[in-house]
Write an enzyme that holds these catalytic residues in place. Sequence first.
Site, PDB file in Angstrom:
ATOM      1  CB  THR A  24      -0.911   0.007   1.255  1.00 56.86           C
ATOM      2  OG1 THR A  24      -1.802  -1.087   1.148  1.00 56.86           O
ATOM      3  CG2 THR A  24      -1.703   1.286   1.380  1.00 56.86           C
ATOM      4  CG  ASP A  67      -1.655  -6.519  -2.448  1.00 58.16           C
ATOM      5  OD1 ASP A  67      -1.434  -7.241  -1.457  1.00 58.16           O
ATOM      6  OD2 ASP A  67      -2.614  -5.732  -2.504  1.00 58.16           O
ATOM      7  CB  THR A  99       0.599  -4.047   6.351  1.00 60.62           C
ATOM      8  OG1 THR A  99      -0.650  -3.955   5.675  1.00 60.62           O
ATOM      9  CG2 THR A  99       1.243  -2.673   6.430  1.00 60.62           C
ATOM     10  CG  ASP A 100      -2.622  -7.494   3.464  1.00 56.61           C
ATOM     11  OD1 ASP A 100      -2.994  -6.827   4.453  1.00 56.61           O
ATOM     12  OD2 ASP A 100      -3.184  -7.424   2.359  1.00 56.61           O
ATOM     13  CD  GLN A 287      -7.786 -21.607  17.100  1.00 52.34           C
ATOM     14  OE1 GLN A 287      -8.750 -20.938  17.452  1.00 52.34           O
ATOM     15  NE2 GLN A 287      -7.903 -22.807  16.569  1.00 52.34           N
ATOM     16  CB  CYS A 288      -4.206 -17.150  22.623  1.00 50.86           C
ATOM     17  SG  CYS A 288      -5.620 -17.970  23.324  1.00 50.86           S
TER      18      CYS A 288
HETATM   19  N1  ASP Z   1      -2.638  -5.463   0.495  1.00 60.07           N
HETATM   20  C1  ASP Z   1      -1.568  -4.582   0.904  1.00 60.07           C
HETATM   21  C2  ASP Z   1      -0.280  -5.381   0.896  1.00 60.07           C
HETATM   22  O1  ASP Z   1      -0.085  -6.168   1.768  1.00 60.07           O
HETATM   23  C3  ASP Z   1      -1.843  -4.020   2.233  1.00 60.07           C
HETATM   24  C4  ASP Z   1      -0.786  -3.099   2.777  1.00 60.07           C
HETATM   25  O2  ASP Z   1       0.289  -2.900   2.251  1.00 60.07           O
HETATM   26  O3  ASP Z   1      -1.062  -2.480   3.829  1.00 60.07           O
HETATM   27  O4  ASP Z   1       0.513  -5.233  -0.011  1.00 60.07           O
END
Ligand code: ASP
Length: 354
Positions: A24, A67, A99-100, A287-288
């Site tokens: 992003t 992405d 971030t993903d 899972q926690c």
């Molecule tokens: N879908 C984006 C990615 O992971 C989300 C992000 O960057 O925040 O590339």
Amino acid sequence: MKYKIVNINDTGDRSVLIIYTGGTFGMVQDTSGALAPFNFGKVVDRVPELRQLDIKLTVISFPKPIDSSNIGIQDWKDMAYIIEENYTQYDAFVILHGTDTMAYSASMLSYMLQGLNKPVIFTGAQMPIGSIRSDARENLITALEIASSHQNGVPTVSEVCVYFNFLLLRGSRSQKLRSSTFAAFESENYPLLAEAGIEIEFNYPALKSFDPSGKLKVINDLNPNVTILKIFPGITEHTVKSILSNPEIQGVVLESYGSGNTMKFDWFIQYLSEAINEGKIILNVSQCIGGEVEQGRYETSKKLNDIGVLSGGDITTEAAITKMMFLLGTENDKGKLKHGLTHTLAGEMDLVQD
Ligand code: ASP
């Protein structure tokens, strides 16, 4: 692969290589209105301050920024390769990444970059650099400051980290926990490595110490034949069987409840046991987001010990699945493989006493 290289700033006594993979951070809306990555030349225009930092800066960009939902094994190898090729020429590395899957990439790179003695800081943004309220500028500039921080010729940070929204986290402990606030990342089971305010406050006892004899060795034999089995109340025998009896699969991260509990139904234990007898490795993680697996604490996890399910302690799922790919790719000896999975390799889990 042909990488694009751009020199941004030539002055300063520290040098940082920015590796731009996409995310992003540098996205713009395409003709359909969806966000898609654009090239880094335009990013620099949006952050003119980069040229004013007292740091020598170079950017190397993936030919086609992605992405991070599209990240795969080859991308990790490419990142590690770029660092290896440029290791002696730069003091530090900042990886701009979506971030993903940032927590997966940071975990994997922390295993692949054995003997690392320089900062490798992942960062990104929740809003594209082009939007007025974007977090991209702050994240990048502070990541660069942290990357170039040093004392007596020794880097303050000498490990793989995630820097996001004022927090520096150990990469192999980080997790993306939120998608709609700037505070996206945390490392629930490990203290912050630093917090950025007016000053950047480093948490020295939590940082990996600099090893003067450390020599970088990139290990990139990764085995993709792994999977995650997340249990839930009502999961069917058929679902469990289809995952555990898949002949391609060599390692399974079992996402259990609480402190490592699963249902104790005979069929469930039976499928796990058969998979282990066939040679599959099963690692139990919770899972926690906080706390750890303690197999045997409850009756519902005691059976897992008996059949040979390994305890992942306080490791995250992101660090566990990447560690499986890494160790199944590099270690042929079953005993060493099991030892590796249950002991820390890159600070991803608490020390275990033998
Ligand atoms: N879908 C984006 C990615 O992971 C989300 C992000 O960057 O925040 O590339």
